[in-house]
Design a protein around this motif. Structure first.
Motif, PDB file in Angstrom:
ATOM      1  N   ARG A 150       0.837  -1.210   0.000  1.00 37.75           N
ATOM      2  CA  ARG A 150       0.000   0.000   0.000  1.00 37.75           C
ATOM      3  C   ARG A 150       0.865   1.250   0.000  1.00 37.75           C
ATOM      4  NH1 ARG A 150      -5.159  -0.279  -1.846  1.00 37.75           N
ATOM      5  NH2 ARG A 150      -5.803  -2.434  -1.505  1.00 37.75           N
ATOM      6  N   PHE A 151       1.968   1.207   0.747  1.00 32.52           N
ATOM      7  CA  PHE A 151       2.910   2.325   0.693  1.00 32.52           C
ATOM      8  C   PHE A 151       3.529   2.408  -0.699  1.00 32.52           C
ATOM      9  CE2 PHE A 151       7.145   4.225   1.302  1.00 32.52           C
ATOM     10  CZ  PHE A 151       6.781   5.444   1.873  1.00 32.52           C
ATOM     11  N   GLY A 152       3.866   1.253  -1.274  1.00 26.30           N
ATOM     12  CA  GLY A 152       4.385   1.247  -2.636  1.00 26.30           C
ATOM     13  C   GLY A 152       3.413   1.828  -3.638  1.00 26.30           C
ATOM     14  N   LEU A 153       2.122   1.538  -3.462  1.00 24.50           N
ATOM     15  CA  LEU A 153       1.088   2.130  -4.314  1.00 24.50           C
ATOM     16  C   LEU A 153       1.087   3.643  -4.185  1.00 24.50           C
ATOM     17  CD1 LEU A 153      -1.545   2.333  -5.985  1.00 24.50           C
ATOM     18  CD2 LEU A 153      -2.786   1.694  -3.895  1.00 24.50           C
ATOM     19  N   ARG A 154       1.179   4.143  -2.956  1.00 26.30           N
ATOM     20  CA  ARG A 154       1.149   5.599  -2.756  1.00 26.30           C
ATOM     21  C   ARG A 154       2.340   6.269  -3.444  1.00 26.30           C
ATOM     22  NH1 ARG A 154      -0.938   9.585  -3.608  1.00 26.30           N
ATOM     23  NH2 ARG A 154      -0.676  11.463  -2.340  1.00 26.30           N
ATOM     24  N   VAL A 155       3.504   5.643  -3.375  1.00 27.87           N
ATOM     25  CA  VAL A 155       4.675   6.187  -4.051  1.00 27.87           C
ATOM     26  C   VAL A 155       4.437   6.243  -5.558  1.00 27.87           C
ATOM     27  CG1 VAL A 155       7.092   5.692  -4.630  1.00 27.87           C
ATOM     28  CG2 VAL A 155       6.316   5.561  -2.249  1.00 27.87           C
ATOM     29  N   THR A 156       3.861   5.195  -6.124  1.00 28.55           N
ATOM     30  CA  THR A 156       3.554   5.195  -7.554  1.00 28.55           C
ATOM     31  C   THR A 156       2.573   6.304  -7.905  1.00 28.55           C
ATOM     32  OG1 THR A 156       4.039   2.849  -7.884  1.00 28.55           O
ATOM     33  CG2 THR A 156       2.489   3.857  -9.417  1.00 28.55           C
ATOM     34  N   GLU A 157       1.555   6.500  -7.087  1.00 25.41           N
ATOM     35  CA  GLU A 157       0.578   7.556  -7.356  1.00 25.41           C
ATOM     36  C   GLU A 157       1.242   8.933  -7.401  1.00 25.41           C
ATOM     37  OE1 GLU A 157      -3.439   5.609  -5.325  1.00 25.41           O
ATOM     38  OE2 GLU A 157      -2.080   6.805  -4.098  1.00 25.41           O
ATOM     39  N   ILE A 158       2.144   9.193  -6.469  1.00 24.53           N
ATOM     40  CA  ILE A 158       2.822  10.497  -6.416  1.00 24.53           C
ATOM     41  C   ILE A 158       3.717  10.688  -7.633  1.00 24.53           C
ATOM     42  CG2 ILE A 158       4.484  11.888  -5.119  1.00 24.53           C
ATOM     43  CD1 ILE A 158       3.410  10.368  -2.583  1.00 24.53           C
ATOM     44  N   LEU A 159       4.475   9.667  -7.982  1.00 24.48           N
ATOM     45  CA  LEU A 159       5.375   9.780  -9.126  1.00 24.48           C
ATOM     46  C   LEU A 159       4.616   9.881 -10.436  1.00 24.48           C
ATOM     47  CD1 LEU A 159       8.153   7.234  -8.081  1.00 24.48           C
ATOM     48  CD2 LEU A 159       8.223   9.733  -7.955  1.00 24.48           C
ATOM     49  N   ALA A 160       3.483   9.212 -10.541  1.00 24.19           N
ATOM     50  CA  ALA A 160       2.660   9.329 -11.747  1.00 24.19           C
ATOM     51  C   ALA A 160       2.123  10.746 -11.900  1.00 24.19           C
ATOM     52  CB  ALA A 160       1.517   8.330 -11.718  1.00 24.19           C
ATOM     53  N   GLU A 161       1.758  11.374 -10.777  1.00 20.15           N
ATOM     54  CA  GLU A 161       1.293  12.762 -10.830  1.00 20.15           C
ATOM     55  C   GLU A 161       2.418  13.679 -11.276  1.00 20.15           C
ATOM     56  OE1 GLU A 161      -0.844  16.094  -7.904  1.00 20.15           O
ATOM     57  OE2 GLU A 161      -0.534  14.016  -7.186  1.00 20.15           O
ATOM     58  N   ALA A 162       3.627  13.444 -10.768  1.00 14.24           N
ATOM     59  CA  ALA A 162       4.774  14.253 -11.199  1.00 14.24           C
ATOM     60  C   ALA A 162       5.082  14.038 -12.675  1.00 14.24           C
ATOM     61  CB  ALA A 162       5.983  13.897 -10.350  1.00 14.24           C
ATOM     62  N   GLU A 163       5.011  12.794 -13.121  1.00 14.88           N
ATOM     63  CA  GLU A 163       5.269  12.487 -14.543  1.00 14.88           C
ATOM     64  C   GLU A 163       4.278  13.211 -15.445  1.00 14.88           C
ATOM     65  OE1 GLU A 163       6.585   8.437 -16.615  1.00 14.88           O
ATOM     66  OE2 GLU A 163       4.476   8.399 -15.971  1.00 14.88           O
ATOM     67  N   ALA A 164       3.024  13.294 -15.018  1.00 15.48           N
ATOM     68  CA  ALA A 164       2.016  14.001 -15.823  1.00 15.48           C
ATOM     69  C   ALA A 164       2.353  15.486 -15.925  1.00 15.48           C
ATOM     70  CB  ALA A 164       0.643  13.799 -15.202  1.00 15.48           C
ATOM     71  N   LEU A 165       2.868  16.071 -14.842  1.00 11.19           N
ATOM     72  CA  LEU A 165       3.250  17.484 -14.877  1.00 11.19           C
ATOM     73  C   LEU A 165       4.450  17.714 -15.783  1.00 11.19           C
ATOM     74  CD1 LEU A 165       2.888  18.564 -11.124  1.00 11.19           C
ATOM     75  CD2 LEU A 165       1.407  19.218 -13.047  1.00 11.19           C
ATOM     76  N   LEU A 166       5.361  16.733 -15.839  1.00  5.70           N
ATOM     77  CA  LEU A 166       6.524  16.882 -16.688  1.00  5.70           C
ATOM     78  C   LEU A 166       6.150  16.825 -18.172  1.00  5.70           C
ATOM     79  CD1 LEU A 166       9.010  14.612 -14.701  1.00  5.70           C
ATOM     80  CD2 LEU A 166       9.214  17.088 -15.030  1.00  5.70           C
ATOM     81  N   GLY A 167       5.037  16.151 -18.485  1.00  5.36           N
ATOM     82  CA  GLY A 167       4.541  16.091 -19.860  1.00  5.36           C
ATOM     83  C   GLY A 167       5.326  15.137 -20.742  1.00  5.36           C
TER      84      GLY A 167
END
Length: 316
Positions: free
Chosen positions: A299-316
C-alpha cells in the motif's frame, strides 16, 4: 496450494522463497541475501531468460553463504515456482513484477517486492488489491539500512519540520559511466524519476507526512528532474533526482529543517544493500507471522507510484 494464514502462535518454520529475476541486482543482492538468510529456504529462480535463471540457480546452489548448504533450481515457468513457495521475491522491471506478483498474491504467497511496485497507478492499485490477504514488504533500501533507519525513526517522531530537501544523484547513465545497472532498459526508459524517486519519497514521507500536492515538476539536464511537494504536516520539500549526474557530483543527501533545528541524513549505505535486504526479509517474516502490516508494504508502494505518476504528468 494456498499458504496458511500465519498467527503469533505459528512456529517460526523456514519459509520457502522463490526469486523472480536474474539481473545484476538479483545476482548481487537478492539471491545472496536470501541464500544466506537462516529463516528461509531459497527454493528456486525464475527469469525471462532461462539460461540466466539456470546460471544463477547453479551459482546460488554451489556457493557457500554463512555455511548454509543450498539446493536452488531454475524454473522454466513462473507459475510453477509460485506453486512451490510461500514467498515470492522480485528483482524484475516494475511492470513485469506487478503482473507476476499479483498472480502470486492471489495464490496466497507473501510478497517481497522491489521499488517501484509499478509505474502505472492502475497496475499498482491492482497489485495492492490482489495482495490484501498476504504480507508484503517493498525494498526501499535506506528504510532497512542500519545507518539510516534509526535516524529516520527519530525524525518521524518530530512534529515541527518546516521544510526539507532531498538530492538523489546517481551516475549510472552519465557519459562514460560503467555501471552494471546501465543496461537496464526500464531504467533508461523511465529515468531517475522512477528509479531513485521512490527512494527519496520513502525518506520524505515518514518525516513530513503524505504528499498532498505535487506543486511543480521540472526537467533539468539529461534525465534530471526537480519536484516541489506539499505534505500533510504543512511542510514543503524539494527533491532533485538524477541518474546522469557526473560521478564527481553524485551522492545522496536529505536535510530536514524546523523548530527543532537541522537534521541531516547520516552515511547512507551503512553496512550495504546485502544487510539491508536481509532486514527486509526479517520484516516480511514478522509481518507474515504476526499479521501486522509493515510500514513499507504494498500500500505504501502504491502511494509512491501515485505520487510519481502525478509528477510524470506534470513533466509532460
Amino acid at each position: 496450494m494456498a499458504t496458511p494464514q500465519m498467527t503469533p502462535e505459528t512456529p517460526a518454520a523456514p519459509l520457502r522463497v522463490g526469486l523472480f529475476g536474474t539481473g545484476p541486482w538479483a545476482a548481487r543482492v537478492h539471491g545472496p541475501a536470501l541464500a544466506a538468510h537462516p529463516e528461509v529456504e531459497l527454493t528456486g529462480v525464475w527469469g525471462r531468460r532461462p539460461e540466466a535463471a539456470g546460471a544463477l540457480a547453479k551459482e546460488l546452489s554451489t556457493r557457500a553463504y554463512a555455511d548454509k548448504e543450498l539446493s536452488t533450481r531454475a524454473y522454466a515457468d513462473a507459475d510453477a515456482l509460485i506453486a512451490d513457495v510461500d514467498v515470492a521475491a522480485f528483482a524484475l522491471p516494475p511492470d513485469v513484477q506487478a503482473e507476476i506478483a499479483a498472480r502470486a498474491a492471489r495464490a496466497g504467497r507473501h510478497l517481497l517486492l522491489d521499488k517501484p511496485v509499478a509505474t502505472k497507478t492502475r497496475t499498482a492499485r491492482a497489485l495492492a488489491d490482489a495482495a490484501a490477504g498476504v504480507a508484503s514488504v517493498v525494498f526501499f533500501t535506506l528504510r532497512f539500512s542500519a545507518a539510516s533507519a534509526p535516524w529516520l525513526a527519530e525524525q518521524a517522531a518530530v512534529d515541527d519540520w518546516f521544510t526539507a530537501s532531498a538530492q538523489w544523484l546517481g551516475s549510472i547513465h552519465a557519459p562514460d559511466a560503467k555501471s552494471p545497472y546501465a543496461a537496464s532498459p526500464w531504467r533508461r526508459e523511465k529515468g531517475a524519476l522512477w528509479d531513485v524517486g521512490p527512494h527519496a519519497l520513502s525518506l520524505l514521507l515518514p518525516a513530513l507526512g503524505d504528499v498532498t500536492s505535487v506543486t511543480a515538476a521540472a526537467r533539468g539536464p539529461l534525465d534530471t528532474v526537480h519536484l516541489l511537494l506539499g505534505h500533510a504536516s504543512g511542510a514543503s520539500s524539494v527533491a532533485t533526482l538524477s541518474l546522469t549526474a557526473p560521478e564527481q557530483a553524485g551522492g545522496v543527501t536529505v536535510e530536514l529543517r524546523g523548530a527543532s533545528g537541522v537534521a541531516t541524513l547520516p552515511e547512507v549505505w551503512g553496512d550495504g544493500p546485502l544487510d539491508a535486504y536481509a532486514r527486509a526479509v526479517d520484516a516480511l517474516l514478522t509481518a507474515a507471522r504476526t499479521g501486522v502490516p509493515h510500514a513499507c508494504d504494498v500500500r505504501f508502494g502504491l502511494r509512491v507510484t501515485e505520487i510519481l505518476a502525478e509528477a510524470e504528468a506534470l513533466l509532460g
